[in-house]
Design a protein around this motif. Structure first.
Motif, PDB file in Angstrom:
ATOM      1  N   GLU A   4      -7.550   0.608  -5.894  1.00 26.32           N
ATOM      2  CA  GLU A   4      -6.739   1.274  -4.865  1.00 26.32           C
ATOM      3  C   GLU A   4      -6.230   0.280  -3.829  1.00 26.32           C
ATOM      4  O   GLU A   4      -5.072   0.345  -3.396  1.00 26.32           O
ATOM      5  CB  GLU A   4      -7.556   2.355  -4.165  1.00 26.32           C
ATOM      6  CG  GLU A   4      -7.691   3.653  -4.928  1.00 26.32           C
ATOM      7  CD  GLU A   4      -8.211   4.741  -4.020  1.00 26.32           C
ATOM      8  OE1 GLU A   4      -7.438   5.225  -3.178  1.00 26.32           O
ATOM      9  OE2 GLU A   4      -9.398   5.097  -4.139  1.00 26.32           O
ATOM     10  N   LEU A   5      -7.087  -0.629  -3.410  1.00 27.15           N
ATOM     11  CA  LEU A   5      -6.683  -1.650  -2.442  1.00 27.15           C
ATOM     12  C   LEU A   5      -5.594  -2.541  -3.024  1.00 27.15           C
ATOM     13  O   LEU A   5      -4.621  -2.893  -2.338  1.00 27.15           O
ATOM     14  CB  LEU A   5      -7.896  -2.492  -2.033  1.00 27.15           C
ATOM     15  CG  LEU A   5      -8.975  -1.771  -1.210  1.00 27.15           C
ATOM     16  CD1 LEU A   5     -10.227  -2.632  -1.112  1.00 27.15           C
ATOM     17  CD2 LEU A   5      -8.457  -1.424   0.180  1.00 27.15           C
ATOM     18  N   ALA A   6      -5.731  -2.917  -4.298  1.00 27.12           N
ATOM     19  CA  ALA A   6      -4.726  -3.754  -4.955  1.00 27.12           C
ATOM     20  C   ALA A   6      -3.395  -3.020  -5.081  1.00 27.12           C
ATOM     21  O   ALA A   6      -2.323  -3.601  -4.871  1.00 27.12           O
ATOM     22  CB  ALA A   6      -5.226  -4.183  -6.327  1.00 27.12           C
ATOM     23  N   LEU A   7      -3.462  -1.738  -5.416  1.00 24.92           N
ATOM     24  CA  LEU A   7      -2.251  -0.929  -5.548  1.00 24.92           C
ATOM     25  C   LEU A   7      -1.474  -0.902  -4.239  1.00 24.92           C
ATOM     26  O   LEU A   7      -0.261  -1.147  -4.212  1.00 24.92           O
ATOM     27  CB  LEU A   7      -2.629   0.500  -5.980  1.00 24.92           C
ATOM     28  CG  LEU A   7      -1.516   1.540  -6.016  1.00 24.92           C
ATOM     29  CD1 LEU A   7      -0.418   1.133  -6.978  1.00 24.92           C
ATOM     30  CD2 LEU A   7      -2.090   2.904  -6.396  1.00 24.92           C
ATOM     31  N   ASP A   8      -2.154  -0.638  -3.147  1.00 24.30           N
ATOM     32  CA  ASP A   8      -1.450  -0.562  -1.871  1.00 24.30           C
ATOM     33  C   ASP A   8      -0.969  -1.933  -1.417  1.00 24.30           C
ATOM     34  O   ASP A   8       0.106  -2.053  -0.816  1.00 24.30           O
ATOM     35  CB  ASP A   8      -2.344   0.065  -0.803  1.00 24.30           C
ATOM     36  CG  ASP A   8      -1.527   0.625   0.356  1.00 24.30           C
ATOM     37  OD1 ASP A   8      -0.745   1.572   0.123  1.00 24.30           O
ATOM     38  OD2 ASP A   8      -1.626   0.087   1.481  1.00 24.30           O
ATOM     39  N   SER A   9      -1.746  -2.970  -1.721  1.00 22.99           N
ATOM     40  CA  SER A   9      -1.317  -4.323  -1.386  1.00 22.99           C
ATOM     41  C   SER A   9      -0.012  -4.676  -2.099  1.00 22.99           C
ATOM     42  O   SER A   9       0.904  -5.254  -1.504  1.00 22.99           O
ATOM     43  CB  SER A   9      -2.411  -5.320  -1.765  1.00 22.99           C
ATOM     44  OG  SER A   9      -2.003  -6.644  -1.522  1.00 22.99           O
ATOM     45  N   ALA A  10       0.095  -4.323  -3.371  1.00 19.57           N
ATOM     46  CA  ALA A  10       1.322  -4.586  -4.122  1.00 19.57           C
ATOM     47  C   ALA A  10       2.500  -3.834  -3.524  1.00 19.57           C
ATOM     48  O   ALA A  10       3.606  -4.381  -3.386  1.00 19.57           O
ATOM     49  CB  ALA A  10       1.136  -4.209  -5.588  1.00 19.57           C
ATOM     50  N   LEU A  11       2.287  -2.590  -3.130  1.00 16.67           N
ATOM     51  CA  LEU A  11       3.367  -1.798  -2.535  1.00 16.67           C
ATOM     52  C   LEU A  11       3.849  -2.401  -1.221  1.00 16.67           C
ATOM     53  O   LEU A  11       5.008  -2.228  -0.828  1.00 16.67           O
ATOM     54  CB  LEU A  11       2.895  -0.361  -2.299  1.00 16.67           C
ATOM     55  CG  LEU A  11       2.628   0.475  -3.552  1.00 16.67           C
ATOM     56  CD1 LEU A  11       2.038   1.822  -3.168  1.00 16.67           C
ATOM     57  CD2 LEU A  11       3.890   0.650  -4.368  1.00 16.67           C
TER      58      LEU A  11
ATOM     59  N   VAL B 230       1.501  -1.062 -11.543  1.00 22.70           N
ATOM     60  CA  VAL B 230       1.541  -0.152 -10.391  1.00 22.70           C
ATOM     61  C   VAL B 230       1.695   1.301 -10.830  1.00 22.70           C
ATOM     62  O   VAL B 230       1.001   2.192 -10.324  1.00 22.70           O
ATOM     63  CB  VAL B 230       2.660  -0.564  -9.414  1.00 22.70           C
ATOM     64  CG1 VAL B 230       3.013   0.591  -8.463  1.00 22.70           C
ATOM     65  CG2 VAL B 230       2.223  -1.779  -8.589  1.00 22.70           C
ATOM     66  N   VAL B 231       2.604   1.573 -11.767  1.00 17.31           N
ATOM     67  CA  VAL B 231       2.830   2.963 -12.179  1.00 17.31           C
ATOM     68  C   VAL B 231       1.598   3.574 -12.835  1.00 17.31           C
ATOM     69  O   VAL B 231       1.158   4.658 -12.432  1.00 17.31           O
ATOM     70  CB  VAL B 231       4.075   3.092 -13.085  1.00 17.31           C
ATOM     71  CG1 VAL B 231       4.120   4.461 -13.745  1.00 17.31           C
ATOM     72  CG2 VAL B 231       5.332   2.891 -12.255  1.00 17.31           C
ATOM     73  N   PRO B 232       0.978   2.940 -13.850  1.00 16.93           N
ATOM     74  CA  PRO B 232      -0.219   3.563 -14.421  1.00 16.93           C
ATOM     75  C   PRO B 232      -1.354   3.738 -13.423  1.00 16.93           C
ATOM     76  O   PRO B 232      -2.089   4.729 -13.487  1.00 16.93           O
ATOM     77  CB  PRO B 232      -0.614   2.609 -15.561  1.00 16.93           C
ATOM     78  CG  PRO B 232       0.167   1.368 -15.359  1.00 16.93           C
ATOM     79  CD  PRO B 232       1.395   1.745 -14.617  1.00 16.93           C
ATOM     80  N   LEU B 233      -1.491   2.811 -12.476  1.00 17.90           N
ATOM     81  CA  LEU B 233      -2.524   2.996 -11.449  1.00 17.90           C
ATOM     82  C   LEU B 233      -2.183   4.159 -10.528  1.00 17.90           C
ATOM     83  O   LEU B 233      -3.065   4.911 -10.098  1.00 17.90           O
ATOM     84  CB  LEU B 233      -2.686   1.714 -10.620  1.00 17.90           C
ATOM     85  CG  LEU B 233      -3.740   0.717 -11.061  1.00 17.90           C
ATOM     86  CD1 LEU B 233      -3.915  -0.367  -9.997  1.00 17.90           C
ATOM     87  CD2 LEU B 233      -5.077   1.382 -11.323  1.00 17.90           C
TER      88      LEU B 233
ATOM     89  N   GLY C 166      -2.498   4.937   0.507  1.00 12.36           N
ATOM     90  CA  GLY C 166      -2.787   3.872   1.449  1.00 12.36           C
ATOM     91  C   GLY C 166      -1.665   3.679   2.459  1.00 12.36           C
ATOM     92  O   GLY C 166      -0.614   4.336   2.389  1.00 12.36           O
ATOM     93  N   PRO C 167      -1.842   2.766   3.415  1.00 13.54           N
ATOM     94  CA  PRO C 167      -0.850   2.594   4.487  1.00 13.54           C
ATOM     95  C   PRO C 167       0.529   2.170   3.999  1.00 13.54           C
ATOM     96  O   PRO C 167       1.549   2.635   4.539  1.00 13.54           O
ATOM     97  CB  PRO C 167      -1.488   1.524   5.392  1.00 13.54           C
ATOM     98  CG  PRO C 167      -2.574   0.896   4.575  1.00 13.54           C
ATOM     99  CD  PRO C 167      -3.036   1.941   3.629  1.00 13.54           C
ATOM    100  N   HIS C 168       0.599   1.309   2.996  1.00 12.17           N
ATOM    101  CA  HIS C 168       1.919   0.900   2.510  1.00 12.17           C
ATOM    102  C   HIS C 168       2.594   2.024   1.720  1.00 12.17           C
ATOM    103  O   HIS C 168       3.821   2.173   1.784  1.00 12.17           O
ATOM    104  CB  HIS C 168       1.791  -0.355   1.647  1.00 12.17           C
ATOM    105  CG  HIS C 168       1.435  -1.579   2.428  1.00 12.17           C
ATOM    106  ND1 HIS C 168       0.278  -2.292   2.215  1.00 12.17           N
ATOM    107  CD2 HIS C 168       2.063  -2.200   3.458  1.00 12.17           C
ATOM    108  CE1 HIS C 168       0.218  -3.303   3.062  1.00 12.17           C
ATOM    109  NE2 HIS C 168       1.286  -3.273   3.818  1.00 12.17           N
ATOM    110  N   ALA C 169       1.812   2.802   0.991  1.00 17.09           N
ATOM    111  CA  ALA C 169       2.376   3.962   0.297  1.00 17.09           C
ATOM    112  C   ALA C 169       2.919   4.971   1.302  1.00 17.09           C
ATOM    113  O   ALA C 169       3.984   5.564   1.100  1.00 17.09           O
ATOM    114  CB  ALA C 169       1.318   4.614  -0.589  1.00 17.09           C
ATOM    115  N   ARG C 170       2.195   5.154   2.389  1.00 17.62           N
ATOM    116  CA  ARG C 170       2.664   6.090   3.417  1.00 17.62           C
ATOM    117  C   ARG C 170       3.917   5.570   4.115  1.00 17.62           C
ATOM    118  O   ARG C 170       4.809   6.348   4.480  1.00 17.62           O
ATOM    119  CB  ARG C 170       1.544   6.365   4.411  1.00 17.62           C
ATOM    120  CG  ARG C 170       0.393   7.163   3.798  1.00 17.62           C
ATOM    121  CD  ARG C 170      -0.609   7.628   4.846  1.00 17.62           C
ATOM    122  NE  ARG C 170      -1.679   8.389   4.232  1.00 17.62           N
ATOM    123  CZ  ARG C 170      -1.621   9.664   3.886  1.00 17.62           C
ATOM    124  NH1 ARG C 170      -0.492  10.338   4.089  1.00 17.62           N
ATOM    125  NH2 ARG C 170      -2.647  10.278   3.333  1.00 17.62           N
ATOM    126  N   ALA C 171       4.003   4.261   4.308  1.00 16.58           N
ATOM    127  CA  ALA C 171       5.207   3.688   4.913  1.00 16.58           C
ATOM    128  C   ALA C 171       6.413   3.887   3.997  1.00 16.58           C
ATOM    129  O   ALA C 171       7.524   4.186   4.458  1.00 16.58           O
ATOM    130  CB  ALA C 171       4.992   2.204   5.190  1.00 16.58           C
TER     131      ALA C 171
END
Length: 217
Positions: free
Chosen positions: A83-90, A126-129, A137-142
């Motif tokens: 989850e942390l990696a996913l949001d970091s990538a976003l 990113v998509v499969p995760l 996460g914060p970047h997804a919310r942004a």
């Protein structure tokens, strides 16, 4: 972008955790040279290089030159780390911050969609995760806030706005950027541009229908 997990996973997100993300331990006991940001960045690099199927905590530990147990001083579970990696990538995508003098909401939607398409090319995991993990996460919310702002400018409300939001999210995480043939291959630029034009035309049609309906009232 923001997406909800299955109900069984709703309480397991690292972003819904009460208290610190990782267990609190005395600094003198923690493995030297590690921190959560470094571990997350290494996870993103490993996922980019080897893919989601080959990722493991043991493989990550080898990459960092530590023991696998050392990682659990900073994250509780593999799930949390992904989850942390996913949001970091976003967080690597530049978001349109608002309408400039000559910008319209379709311009900003095109910018948002093309930026996300490039992000998926760089981080195909990113998509499969996003499908199996809460993407809140914060970047997804942004990202979602940027989408909501341009829908505000489109003038949609109620069911029309909900439908437009869903259509954009489905387009970005599925057929638009990577094609609809099930291969996972990147859609050709011309096909992507045409699909995006059709999506925008559909939203504009809903906007026009809402305006006409309001004027009749």
């Amino acid at each position: 972008m923001v997406s909800e997990a299955d109900p069984d996973e709703a309480g397991t997100s690292v972003w819904r955790a009460v208290g610190p993300v990782a267990p609190v331990r005395r600094r003198s006991e923690s493995p030297s040279g590690l921190d959560r940001d470094r571990i997350t960045a290494a996870t993103v690099r490993l996922l980019d290089a080897e893919g989601l199927a080959r990722f493991s905590m043991r493989r990550l530990a080898t990459e960092l030159g530590v023991t696998a147990m050392s990682l659990y001083w900073y994250v509780d579970t593999r799930h949390d780390l992904l989850e942390l990696a996913l949001d970091s990538a976003l967080g690597g995508q530049r978001l349109p911050v608002g309408p400039a003098a000559r910008d319209t909401w379709p311009d900003r939607l095109r910018e948002l969609a093309r930026g996300y398409r490039e992000l998926l090319a760089e981080h195909p995991w990113v998509v499969p995760l996003s499908v199996v993990h809460p993407n809140i996460g914060p970047h997804a919310r942004a990202f979602d806030a940027a989408l909501q702002r341009l829908l505000d400018d489109a003038g949609l409300v109620g069911a029309g706005r909900t439908g437009a939001h869903l259509a954009v999210c489905r387009f970005l995480t599925g057929g638009g950027p990577i094609g609809c043939d099930g291969s996972g291959r990147r859609a050709p630029d011309a096909d992507f541009g045409l699909a995006l034009d059709v999506l925008i035309a559909g939203i504009e049609a809903k906007t026009g229908a809402a305006t006409t309906g309001g004027s009749r009232g």
